[in-house]
Design an enzyme around this catalytic site. Structure first.
Site, mmCIF file in Angstrom:
data_model
loop_
_atom_site.group_PDB
_atom_site.id
_atom_site.type_symbol
_atom_site.label_atom_id
_atom_site.label_comp_id
_atom_site.label_asym_id
_atom_site.label_seq_id
_atom_site.Cartn_x
_atom_site.Cartn_y
_atom_site.Cartn_z
ATOM 1 N N ARG A 17 45.136 34.818 44.762
ATOM 2 C CA ARG A 17 45.630 34.345 46.274
ATOM 3 C C ARG A 17 45.773 32.674 46.148
ATOM 4 O O ARG A 17 44.847 32.216 45.524
ATOM 5 C CB ARG A 17 44.758 34.886 47.090
ATOM 6 C CG ARG A 17 44.820 36.196 47.518
ATOM 7 C CD ARG A 17 46.199 36.607 48.163
ATOM 8 N NE ARG A 17 46.121 38.184 48.561
ATOM 9 C CZ ARG A 17 46.835 38.964 47.981
ATOM 10 N NH1 ARG A 17 47.451 38.801 46.821
ATOM 11 N NH2 ARG A 17 47.047 40.271 48.264
ATOM 12 N N HIS A 57 55.563 34.584 44.722
ATOM 13 C CA HIS A 57 54.685 35.614 44.986
ATOM 14 C C HIS A 57 55.431 36.754 44.323
ATOM 15 O O HIS A 57 55.695 37.893 45.161
ATOM 16 C CB HIS A 57 54.336 35.722 46.408
ATOM 17 C CG HIS A 57 53.155 36.683 46.525
ATOM 18 N ND1 HIS A 57 52.093 36.363 47.432
ATOM 19 C CD2 HIS A 57 52.492 37.752 45.926
ATOM 20 C CE1 HIS A 57 51.175 37.236 47.269
ATOM 21 N NE2 HIS A 57 51.385 38.255 46.518
HETATM 22 P P1 NAP Z 1 39.990 44.795 41.255
HETATM 23 O O1 NAP Z 1 40.421 46.205 40.656
HETATM 24 O O2 NAP Z 1 39.331 45.147 42.538
HETATM 25 O O3 NAP Z 1 39.398 43.669 40.674
HETATM 26 C C1 NAP Z 1 38.697 42.537 41.082
HETATM 27 C C2 NAP Z 1 38.017 41.763 40.153
HETATM 28 O O4 NAP Z 1 37.335 40.662 40.539
HETATM 29 C C3 NAP Z 1 36.736 42.703 39.533
HETATM 30 O O5 NAP Z 1 36.542 42.376 38.193
HETATM 31 C C4 NAP Z 1 35.486 41.910 40.364
HETATM 32 O O6 NAP Z 1 34.320 42.238 39.748
HETATM 33 C C5 NAP Z 1 36.012 40.555 40.487
HETATM 34 N N1 NAP Z 1 35.433 40.037 41.496
HETATM 35 C C6 NAP Z 1 35.403 40.000 42.828
HETATM 36 N N2 NAP Z 1 34.841 39.067 43.551
HETATM 37 C C7 NAP Z 1 34.086 38.306 42.827
HETATM 38 C C8 NAP Z 1 32.947 37.414 42.467
HETATM 39 N N3 NAP Z 1 32.657 36.913 43.782
HETATM 40 N N4 NAP Z 1 32.791 36.690 41.507
HETATM 41 C C9 NAP Z 1 33.341 37.333 40.372
HETATM 42 N N5 NAP Z 1 34.259 37.967 40.188
HETATM 43 C C10 NAP Z 1 34.544 38.973 41.226
HETATM 44 O O7 NAP Z 1 41.487 43.920 41.901
HETATM 45 P P2 NAP Z 1 42.820 43.947 40.971
HETATM 46 O O8 NAP Z 1 43.474 45.197 41.270
HETATM 47 O O9 NAP Z 1 42.529 43.768 39.836
HETATM 48 O O10 NAP Z 1 43.522 42.751 41.800
HETATM 49 C C11 NAP Z 1 42.884 41.613 41.840
HETATM 50 C C12 NAP Z 1 43.616 40.724 42.926
HETATM 51 O O11 NAP Z 1 44.960 40.214 42.310
HETATM 52 C C13 NAP Z 1 44.162 41.300 44.423
HETATM 53 O O12 NAP Z 1 42.997 41.321 45.244
HETATM 54 C C14 NAP Z 1 45.002 40.302 44.765
HETATM 55 O O13 NAP Z 1 44.495 39.458 45.602
HETATM 56 C C15 NAP Z 1 45.869 39.830 43.416
HETATM 57 N N6 NAP Z 1 47.195 40.409 43.378
HETATM 58 C C16 NAP Z 1 48.379 39.558 43.241
HETATM 59 C C17 NAP Z 1 49.640 40.008 43.304
HETATM 60 C C18 NAP Z 1 50.600 38.909 43.176
HETATM 61 O O14 NAP Z 1 51.849 39.426 43.107
HETATM 62 N N7 NAP Z 1 50.434 37.822 43.020
HETATM 63 C C19 NAP Z 1 49.821 41.299 43.127
HETATM 64 C C20 NAP Z 1 48.521 42.280 42.992
HETATM 65 C C21 NAP Z 1 47.404 41.778 43.189
HETATM 66 P P3 NAP Z 1 33.710 43.641 39.319
HETATM 67 O O15 NAP Z 1 34.513 44.128 38.154
HETATM 68 O O16 NAP Z 1 32.428 43.227 39.053
HETATM 69 O O17 NAP Z 1 33.896 44.315 40.465
#
Ligand code: NAP
Length: 267
Positions: free
Chosen positions: A182, A230
């Site tokens: 983000r 995006h």
């Molecule tokens: P996810 O499966 O929930 O994974 C989030 C990861 O971030 C996990 O490994 C989590 O740790 C880690 N994390 C969260 N808070 C943290 C902290 N305070 N310190 C260290 N690590 C932390 O999410 P996802 O599906 O991979 O998606 C991630 C993000 O990508 C979304 O939330 C969104 O913002 C972004 N996104 C962007 C697009 C785009 O088009 N640009 C599209 C989709 C998603 P744990 O493994 O320990 O829980």
């Protein structure tokens, strides 16, 4: 309700509402008190098609940075023929912030492409071929040793503004930053300073503090920023509808909902 970003109070006005399904993987825009009533379960989107798209984008962006494509593109516009030092993927360490659905898949692809890959998450993971770290010390060590840093974290109170001047200064001189998490993960003025004086080679940015990126924003014309609007992992209506319908049918048949957001953690 299946939604992206509803108006404040709109969900609370729906009688008998049981579950909210986000059409996005990131739910930061939904997790506001005035948007999502406190008692409602929120399900985020986990779609293999989205994961594949993000993996592709991250690999493309890492390869572009690794081979200096944004810099060559800037040189081309000035008719400059200058060869930059090239090296093998095996000697270009890449760090990934966030090892969830998207980060793990990207890490596996980068490892397969020969990049020494390390990742950072809240809890400690064990992923074959990826050096996994957690905690503040873990973040420090990923920052200090990543020549290309990829951010794919969710936006939470803990990660808001994480990549500020101090964090960016820990990256090796000549490092690249790729942001697909983000916009608010990066302090934009600090990124500009790191590019202009701090030794950061360049950045590939897909997300921004304000979207669409406002006209006249310095990122538009920065010679060492490659930006996309995006699009790194857009929601595919067809596949997302199937994923959400499958989850909903299971729920109606008495199974637990999958991918429910942990409201305390914020993702
Ligand atoms: P996810 O499966 O929930 O994974 C989030 C990861 O971030 C996990 O490994 C989590 O740790 C880690 N994390 C969260 N808070 C943290 C902290 N305070 N310190 C260290 N690590 C932390 O999410 P996802 O599906 O991979 O998606 C991630 C993000 O990508 C979304 O939330 C969104 O913002 C972004 N996104 C962007 C697009 C785009 O088009 N640009 C599209 C989709 C998603 P744990 O493994 O320990 O829980």
């Amino acid at each position: 309700v299946v939604t992206a970003t509803p108006e404040p109070k709109a969900l609370a006005a729906i009688p008998g509402l049981e579950v909210v399904f986000s059409i996005n993987a990131g739910v930061d825009a939904l997790l506001r008190e005035d948007v999502l009533p406190a008692t409602l379960p929120l399900v985020r989107l986990v779609d293999p098609a989205m994961t594949a798209a993000m993996t592709e984008y991250v690999l493309g962006a890492v390869l572009a940075c690794h081979r200096h494509l944004p810099l060559y593109s800037a040189q081309q516009r000035q008719s400059i023929w200058r060869q930059l030092p090239e090296k093998l993927a095996q000697t270009r360490p890449v760090g990934i912030l966030g090892l969830g659905e998207l980060g793990q898949s990207a890490a596996a692809r980068l490892t397969a492409n020969g990049f020494p890959t390390q990742g950072w998450s809240r809890s400690r993971h064990d992923i074959a071929g990826v050096m996994c770290r957690s905690g503040r010390d873990g973040l420090d060590s990923v920052l200090r040793s990543s020549e290309i840093l990829v951010n794919v974290l969710p936006l939470t109170p803990d990660t808001d503004g994480l990549l500020d001047r101090l964090a960016l200064a820990k990256l090796p001189r000549g490092a690249w930053l790729i942001n697909v998490g983000r916009g608010r993960h990066i302090v934009e003025t600090d990124l500009l300073a790191a590019l202009d004086e701090g030794g950061l080679a360049g950045a590939v940015l897909d997300v921004f503090e304000v979207e669409p990126l406002p006209p006249g924003h310095p990122f538009w014309s920065h010679p060492r920023i490659l930006l996309t609007p995006h699009v790194s992992a857009p929601t595919s209506v067809e596949t997302a509808a199937r994923v959400i319908a499958g989850n909903l049918l299971g729920y109606e048949a008495g199974e637990p909902l999958r991918n429910v957001v942990d409201r305390t953690a914020g993702y």
